[in-house]
Write a protein that holds these residues in place. Sequence first.
Motif, PDB file in Angstrom:
ATOM      1  N   CYS A  10       0.838  -1.221   0.000  1.00 41.35           N
ATOM      2  CA  CYS A  10       0.000   0.000   0.000  1.00 41.35           C
ATOM      3  C   CYS A  10       0.862   1.256   0.000  1.00 41.35           C
ATOM      4  O   CYS A  10       0.522   2.265  -0.625  1.00 41.35           O
ATOM      5  CB  CYS A  10      -0.915   0.002   1.217  1.00 41.35           C
ATOM      6  N   ARG A  66      -5.679  -3.089   0.905  1.00 39.17           N
ATOM      7  CA  ARG A  66      -5.675  -4.387   0.201  1.00 39.17           C
ATOM      8  C   ARG A  66      -6.214  -5.443   1.153  1.00 39.17           C
ATOM      9  O   ARG A  66      -6.118  -5.320   2.382  1.00 39.17           O
ATOM     10  CB  ARG A  66      -4.284  -4.750  -0.283  1.00 39.17           C
ATOM     11  N   VAL A  73      -3.822  -3.662  -4.728  1.00 35.09           N
ATOM     12  CA  VAL A  73      -4.167  -2.510  -3.868  1.00 35.09           C
ATOM     13  C   VAL A  73      -5.360  -1.789  -4.484  1.00 35.09           C
ATOM     14  O   VAL A  73      -5.379  -1.516  -5.695  1.00 35.09           O
ATOM     15  CB  VAL A  73      -2.967  -1.554  -3.719  1.00 35.09           C
TER      16      VAL A  73
END
Length: 293
Positions: A10, A66, A73
Motif C-alpha cells: 500500500c 488491500r 491494492v
Amino acid sequence: MRSRTPDRLCAEAVELARQAAEEAVGAEAVGTHLGVQADADRVVTHTFECLDAAYRGWHWAVTVARAPRAKNVTLDEVVLLPGPDAVLAPQWVPWSERLRPGDMGPGDLLPTDADDLRLEPGWTGEDEPAPNSAVAQAAEEDVVVSDTGVQPAPVRAQINAVAEELGMGRSRVLSRLGLHLAADRWEKAHGPQTPMAQSAPASCNSCGFLIPIGGTLGQAFGVCGNEFGPADGQIVSFAYGCGGHSEAAVIPAPPAPSELILDELVVEPMQLHPDRASGSVEPDAPAEELGHS
C-alpha cells in the motif's frame, strides 16, 4: 500501543493514489507527494500538496487498502483535509447565540426552548381536578358557613374563568431571571447612566408624558409618550430624563397689554416746524388757533 508500520504494497502505491486524486480534482490541483501514514492493517493514506489557491495549507488525502493475502491494492477514498497552516472558516455558532435584538423581520419565527431560564410555568389550571372527578365532586359538596347562612364552596371553574380574564391563563410567564434581564436591557438603553439622562433637567418620574405600566417592573419603568422625545413609545427608567420633560421649560404666557388711557381734558401746546407746516397757519401761531381742544 505499538506504532503501526505502513503496509509495504500500500505504501508503494503512490502512482495509484496520485492517479485517483487527479481523476477526482484535476492534475493542476495535485502537487508533490508529502508522505504516507498507516491507518490500520493494510490501510494506508497518501497525502499530496493542494495547489488550489483557494485552499492554502490544505492537502489531498488518498486512502488505499488491500485484502488479506491479496497483492492488488484498491482505492478507498479521496478527500481534502486542512493542515496546521490551513485557512479555516470560523467556528460555527448556533443561531440562538448569534441572534441580536432587531434581527427579526416580518414573518420570522423565534422559538424558545422548553427549559428557557427566562420563563417559568404560569397558572393555567391544568393541575386542577377534572370537573367529573371524585375530588371535584367532593369540593362542590363542601359548604361554607357564614353570617348569611350556609353557602356552597367556590367552584374551580369560576376561579379559572377569573384567572383567564386577568391574563393568568398563559402556559409560561417571565421568571425572576427574565425580569432582571429585561430591566438590565431597558436601563442600559434608557437609564440614568446614559448621556441624555446625565444632561437632562429632570427625571422621568416627575414628567407628565410618562405612561405607567403594570406588573413588578412598573415600579421602576414606564413608557414615554412624548412624540418629540428621543424615547417616544419605548420603555424608560424612572431615573431617565431628557430635554422634553413636561415641566423643564414651560413657555411663559405673553404679558397682557396695558389698558389704553385716553386723556381729553388736557391741552398740550405743540410747535410745528416750518418745513412741516401746511395751510395758512403761521409757525408762531398760538396753540389755540391749531384747532386743539
